[in-house]
Design a protein around this motif. Structure first.
Motif, PDB file in Angstrom:
ATOM      1  N   GLY A 161      51.772  21.266 -58.873  1.00 56.24           N
ATOM      2  CA  GLY A 161      52.616  22.319 -59.410  1.00 56.24           C
ATOM      3  C   GLY A 161      51.977  23.192 -60.462  1.00 56.24           C
ATOM      4  O   GLY A 161      52.601  24.150 -60.932  1.00 56.24           O
TER       5      GLY A 161
ATOM      6  N   ARG B 211      54.807  35.229 -60.771  1.00 53.51           N
ATOM      7  CA  ARG B 211      54.901  33.824 -60.379  1.00 53.51           C
ATOM      8  C   ARG B 211      56.310  33.307 -60.625  1.00 53.51           C
ATOM      9  O   ARG B 211      57.096  33.882 -61.382  1.00 53.51           O
ATOM     10  CB  ARG B 211      53.890  32.968 -61.131  1.00 53.51           C
ATOM     11  CG  ARG B 211      54.094  32.903 -62.642  1.00 53.51           C
ATOM     12  CD  ARG B 211      52.949  32.146 -63.296  1.00 53.51           C
ATOM     13  NE  ARG B 211      53.064  32.133 -64.751  1.00 53.51           N
ATOM     14  CZ  ARG B 211      52.097  31.696 -65.571  1.00 53.51           C
ATOM     15  NH1 ARG B 211      50.976  31.247 -65.071  1.00 53.51           N
ATOM     16  NH2 ARG B 211      52.291  31.711 -66.875  1.00 53.51           N
TER      17      ARG B 211
ATOM     18  N   LEU C 173      50.191  26.191 -61.992  1.00 50.09           N
ATOM     19  CA  LEU C 173      49.945  27.571 -61.611  1.00 50.09           C
ATOM     20  C   LEU C 173      48.943  28.174 -62.580  1.00 50.09           C
ATOM     21  O   LEU C 173      48.961  27.857 -63.773  1.00 50.09           O
ATOM     22  CB  LEU C 173      51.246  28.393 -61.663  1.00 50.09           C
ATOM     23  CG  LEU C 173      52.219  28.251 -60.498  1.00 50.09           C
ATOM     24  CD1 LEU C 173      53.573  28.849 -60.868  1.00 50.09           C
ATOM     25  CD2 LEU C 173      51.686  28.934 -59.245  1.00 50.09           C
TER      26      LEU C 173
ATOM     27  N   VAL D 250      47.370  27.825 -57.242  1.00 53.14           N
ATOM     28  CA  VAL D 250      48.408  26.812 -57.404  1.00 53.14           C
ATOM     29  C   VAL D 250      47.854  25.479 -56.925  1.00 53.14           C
ATOM     30  O   VAL D 250      47.079  25.431 -55.964  1.00 53.14           O
ATOM     31  CB  VAL D 250      49.697  27.181 -56.632  1.00 53.14           C
ATOM     32  CG1 VAL D 250      49.468  27.206 -55.125  1.00 53.14           C
ATOM     33  CG2 VAL D 250      50.842  26.228 -56.973  1.00 53.14           C
TER      34      VAL D 250
ATOM     35  N   THR E  40      59.886  20.241 -56.179  1.00 55.61           N
ATOM     36  CA  THR E  40      58.746  21.005 -56.652  1.00 55.61           C
ATOM     37  C   THR E  40      58.320  22.070 -55.649  1.00 55.61           C
ATOM     38  O   THR E  40      58.005  21.768 -54.507  1.00 55.61           O
ATOM     39  CB  THR E  40      57.546  20.074 -56.924  1.00 55.61           C
ATOM     40  OG1 THR E  40      57.891  19.161 -57.950  1.00 55.61           O
ATOM     41  CG2 THR E  40      56.324  20.869 -57.348  1.00 55.61           C
ATOM     42  N   TRP E  41      58.323  23.290 -56.090  1.00 57.82           N
ATOM     43  CA  TRP E  41      57.704  24.380 -55.347  1.00 57.82           C
ATOM     44  C   TRP E  41      57.205  25.397 -56.360  1.00 57.82           C
ATOM     45  O   TRP E  41      57.669  25.436 -57.507  1.00 57.82           O
ATOM     46  CB  TRP E  41      58.679  25.027 -54.345  1.00 57.82           C
ATOM     47  CG  TRP E  41      59.944  25.598 -54.938  1.00 57.82           C
ATOM     48  CD1 TRP E  41      61.180  25.016 -54.965  1.00 57.82           C
ATOM     49  CD2 TRP E  41      60.088  26.879 -55.597  1.00 57.82           C
ATOM     50  NE1 TRP E  41      62.089  25.838 -55.615  1.00 57.82           N
ATOM     51  CE2 TRP E  41      61.445  26.985 -55.992  1.00 57.82           C
ATOM     52  CE3 TRP E  41      59.217  27.924 -55.884  1.00 57.82           C
ATOM     53  CZ2 TRP E  41      61.934  28.103 -56.671  1.00 57.82           C
ATOM     54  CZ3 TRP E  41      59.696  29.040 -56.561  1.00 57.82           C
ATOM     55  CH2 TRP E  41      61.039  29.127 -56.942  1.00 57.82           C
ATOM     56  N   ALA E  42      56.264  26.207 -55.953  1.00 59.48           N
ATOM     57  CA  ALA E  42      55.709  27.205 -56.864  1.00 59.48           C
ATOM     58  C   ALA E  42      55.056  28.311 -56.048  1.00 59.48           C
ATOM     59  O   ALA E  42      54.592  28.084 -54.921  1.00 59.48           O
ATOM     60  CB  ALA E  42      54.693  26.571 -57.814  1.00 59.48           C
TER      61      ALA E  42
ATOM     62  N   MET F  57      54.723  21.645 -63.517  1.00 58.20           N
ATOM     63  CA  MET F  57      55.915  21.655 -62.681  1.00 58.20           C
ATOM     64  C   MET F  57      56.741  20.396 -62.903  1.00 58.20           C
ATOM     65  O   MET F  57      56.270  19.421 -63.474  1.00 58.20           O
ATOM     66  CB  MET F  57      55.490  21.730 -61.213  1.00 58.20           C
ATOM     67  CG  MET F  57      54.711  22.975 -60.871  1.00 58.20           C
ATOM     68  SD  MET F  57      55.743  24.418 -60.844  1.00 58.20           S
ATOM     69  CE  MET F  57      56.775  24.028 -59.447  1.00 58.20           C
TER      70      MET F  57
ATOM     71  N   SER G 115      58.499  29.163 -60.239  1.00 62.82           N
ATOM     72  CA  SER G 115      58.474  27.766 -59.840  1.00 62.82           C
ATOM     73  C   SER G 115      59.880  27.209 -59.870  1.00 62.82           C
ATOM     74  O   SER G 115      60.799  27.828 -60.410  1.00 62.82           O
ATOM     75  CB  SER G 115      57.558  26.958 -60.768  1.00 62.82           C
ATOM     76  OG  SER G 115      57.969  27.092 -62.111  1.00 62.82           O
TER      77      SER G 115
END
Length: 332
Positions: free
Chosen positions: A301, A316, A303, A297, A10-12, A3, A318
């Motif tokens: 970050g 998925r 995955l 996850v 940052t997100w996922a 990520m 991100s």
């Protein structure tokens, strides 16, 4: 998958709709398209929550709501029948920031079992409730109730009839609801004797969460409960390691505490998320004779997904990247 370095951006999220015998030769083009579209909608729904700064828990719940409402999948509406001709639903959720968790098993009237699991986590002193007690708690918390027939589909009833006849077991009387139009008619694929849905998420605050929901296995008897509502087996989340949701032969996932084992390899051995997932699924689970898969996850970050079946419905996304969905083993 790595990520971006800026934690504020940052997100996922990763989702699964069950693992099993899912091969290209078995799905017609319109069926494959239906599953890919459904998975894309689910990923986009959870991603929208995260992109707007929402919590990982909220993203997990929002995404699983869609899966529980979609009769393509074995959770909520479209769940499989027990040997007695009932639909008994299991779910769990866990907050990686606090290690708080909630789970329910054998519930029959709550429209979203995942939301009930979250209510157990947030509004009770307990981690797990089952059967009539869980149903009563659901009513007391004002969660939406439906008649058991709401969850029934003709396709799942036929699967039960075939299963019972093959095992020389009596076929119970047909329940209500089977004459209701099924929007997944002609599109749904029988992924095997088991199916589950799950979501894992990382939010911009750096917290991870996981949730899992299922109808269990076709023809299950004696109040059987699999791994989906078992914290550490089918669901686990810790900011010190990762968030995991599993799908497959629940008895094996329980015996191996698959979700917690993956987290332990990340936290205690410093393994990458993908390496930890593969070690547990491809080596330990396979050696024991279990089949299925996981999504995961990590707070940084990463995955990952891993499965030892011919397919797993999955997707998925991100921060800054596109939505990716897959069905078959040879898809990345």
């Amino acid at each position: 998958m790595t990520m971006p370095n800026d934690p504020a951006q940052t997100w996922a999220i990763a989702v699964h709709g069950g693992a099993g015998t899912i091969e290209r030769a078995q799905l017609r083009p319109e069926q494959e398209a239906a599953y890919r579209a459904a998975l894309t909608r689910v990923v986009e729904t959870g991603a929208a929550v995260l992109e707007q700064g929402g919590s990982a828990l909220d993203a997990v719940e929002a995404a699983i709501h869609l899966l529980e409402e979609d009769p393509l999948f074995n959770s909520g509406r479209g769940a499989v029948f027990t040997a007695e001709g009932r639909i008994e639903l299991d779910a769990s959720i866990m907050d990686g920031a606090t290690l708080a968790a909630g789970a329910v098993a054998g519930v029959t009237r709550t429209r979203s079992p995942l939301s009930l699991a979250r209510a157990v986590m947030e509004r009770s002193p307990h981690v797990m409730m089952v059967g009539a007690g869980a149903d009563a708690f659901s009513v007391s918390q004002g969660l939406e109730q439906v008649e058991p027939s709401y969850f029934a589909t003709q396709r799942r009833w036929r699967s039960l009839e075939n299963f019972l006849k093959a095992h020389d077991l009596p076929v119970p009387a047909k329940p209500g609801g089977l004459d209701r139009p099924d929007p997944a008619k002609g599109l749904a694929h029988d992924e095997g004797k088991h199916g589950t849905v799950g979501v894992v998420a990382l939010d911009t605050a750096g917290n991870v969460a996981a949730g899992t929901s299922t109808g269990g296995t076709t023809g299950k008897q004696w109040g059987r409960v699999g791994d989906s509502p078992i914290i550490g087996a089918g669901t686990y989340a810790s900011n010190g390691a990762c968030a995991v949701s599993a799908t497959g032969s629940g008895e094996y996932f329980i015996r191996l505490t698959v979700a917690r084992d993956i987290a332990a390899l990340v936290e205690l051995k410093g393994m990458s998320l993908q390496a930890a997932a593969d070690e547990v699924v491809q080596n330990k689970l396979t050696a024991l004779g279990g089949d299925g898969g996981i999504i995961a996850v990590a707070p940084d970050g990463q995955l990952a997904w891993s499965f030892n079946t011919s397919g797993m419905y999955r997707g998925r996304a991100s921060a800054g990247g596109p939505v990716s969905v897959g069905i078959y083993k040879d898809e990345t």
